[in-house]
Design a protein around this motif. Sequence first.
Motif, mmCIF file in Angstrom:
data_model
loop_
_atom_site.group_PDB
_atom_site.id
_atom_site.type_symbol
_atom_site.label_atom_id
_atom_site.label_comp_id
_atom_site.label_asym_id
_atom_site.label_seq_id
_atom_site.Cartn_x
_atom_site.Cartn_y
_atom_site.Cartn_z
ATOM 1 N N VAL A 215 -24.766 19.804 16.926
ATOM 2 C CA VAL A 215 -24.983 19.451 15.514
ATOM 3 C C VAL A 215 -25.069 20.708 14.663
ATOM 4 C CG1 VAL A 215 -26.538 18.292 13.896
ATOM 5 C CG2 VAL A 215 -26.163 17.320 16.173
ATOM 6 N N ARG A 219 -23.034 21.950 11.261
ATOM 7 C CA ARG A 219 -23.739 22.350 10.037
ATOM 8 C C ARG A 219 -23.339 23.761 9.620
ATOM 9 N NH1 ARG A 219 -27.439 25.039 7.588
ATOM 10 N NH2 ARG A 219 -27.543 26.432 9.384
ATOM 11 N N ARG A 277 -31.501 14.764 10.102
ATOM 12 C CA ARG A 277 -30.620 13.614 9.870
ATOM 13 C C ARG A 277 -30.527 13.270 8.388
ATOM 14 N NH1 ARG A 277 -31.749 8.740 13.722
ATOM 15 N NH2 ARG A 277 -30.500 10.087 15.089
ATOM 16 N N SER A 317 -33.958 22.726 12.411
ATOM 17 C CA SER A 317 -33.072 22.962 13.547
ATOM 18 C C SER A 317 -33.559 24.143 14.379
ATOM 19 C CB SER A 317 -31.644 23.225 13.065
ATOM 20 O OG SER A 317 -31.102 22.105 12.409
ATOM 21 N N ALA A 374 -20.504 15.841 10.780
ATOM 22 C CA ALA A 374 -21.864 16.338 11.014
ATOM 23 C C ALA A 374 -22.883 15.212 10.861
ATOM 24 C CB ALA A 374 -22.175 17.478 10.052
ATOM 25 N N SER A 377 -22.791 13.058 13.838
ATOM 26 C CA SER A 377 -23.283 13.725 15.046
ATOM 27 C C SER A 377 -24.793 13.665 15.188
ATOM 28 C CB SER A 377 -22.831 15.193 15.062
ATOM 29 O OG SER A 377 -23.572 15.978 14.129
ATOM 30 N N THR A 378 -25.494 13.308 14.116
ATOM 31 C CA THR A 378 -26.964 13.274 14.196
ATOM 32 C C THR A 378 -27.469 12.187 15.141
ATOM 33 O OG1 THR A 378 -27.146 11.850 12.227
ATOM 34 C CG2 THR A 378 -27.226 14.227 11.876
ATOM 35 N N LEU A 381 -28.903 13.746 18.323
ATOM 36 C CA LEU A 381 -30.046 14.655 18.254
ATOM 37 C C LEU A 381 -31.156 14.193 19.196
ATOM 38 C CD1 LEU A 381 -30.379 15.343 14.419
ATOM 39 C CD2 LEU A 381 -29.911 17.050 16.191
#
Length: 389
Positions: A215, A219, A277, A317, A374, A377-378, A381
């Motif tokens: 992720v 970003r 997110r 992050s 992106a 893709s969360t 997580l």
Amino acid sequence: MQFKKEAYSYIMMLGHLCADLCFFALSAMLPFLVTQKGMSYTAAAGLMFAMSLFSAITQPILGAMADRKNRPWLMALGVFLSGLGIASLGFLDNYYTMLAAVSISSIGSAIYHPDAGRLANFVAGKSKGKGVSNFSFGGNLAGFVGPVLIVFAISQFGMAGTAILLLPTIPAALWLLLLNNRFLQFAEEGQQQVAAALSKGQKDDWNGFLRLSGVTVLRSAIMATMNSFIPLFWLSVLLQSEQISGLSTTIIAISGALATLFGGRIADRLGFRKVIRIGLLALVPCMLLIAYSRSLLLSAFLLVPAAVALNLAYSPSVVLGQKLLPNHIGLASGITMGLASSFGGVVSPLLGIVGDQHGVDTVMWILAAICMAAALSTVILPEDPDTAP
């Protein structure tokens, strides 16, 4: 003079400001390099690629070294080299020597981050999000100071004005060096705490960390593309001057800096995964509208929420990575702030080719697509670990 332990996160912040100053200065220099030195978009993006590549390669290595042995004096060396590389860029005409100068600056910035990110964690106490947000704020603030400083200097003194970057970086490097013994004390205390937790069975979650890194790469690709191509979009599509185009990165930076400052604090309360997110989901409509708009005012207005949304995810992050690898905080810092964050910059040369062949407006639609990827893709997580390092 000694400060309270928690106050040293602000010193890490100022060092971070100076270490990252030159990255954002280079972004703002791109329109000048295109118009005054006749660079193609591909060549200009290649400089950003070099800045990202060497940082991506170097930071995890230095992070792993930091976990083994404390060398806080490296932070001072990193700030000095970071300033030296880009300060010399205005005096160079050969593209390969420019690449070498950018590489020196990139390595200098990479040297600073792992040790500083690790120390920011150690001095933060229980409020890891707040401490790392303070540290991260310096990097985002550099995105405001760097473009303003370099655009002013080049406008007043020509390309030789890049030398102005030595004015903040040399004193900062000397100050960090003077504080070396205090930093060493904090690093040793933190290392002892990690060793004690390890002896009690503390484990690293490598699977979760790899998912977070995926992720973070996306970003980072968004951030690198925004800093490289928003100025060029304003220059070639919105038909603005080099000065105004270069200052577009300032809007991104100052908005993002405020989001970074509060992102970790919010994550301390709401959870790190949730804040990451929220930020990446909110970014999508902003970037779609920026790509569609041909109004300077609307584009500038939309850059504010776009930068806030993107940078809201940054500090959480970094802290989440440190929590997932509590026995390797330096390595986690080196990867989340280095390999994963900087590796996104490798897309710049590829998008530079697209810009040369199909126009910068096409690049903006690709950027919007990366934002959607992106956000999606969360779902991978990892959950926040129950126990902080």
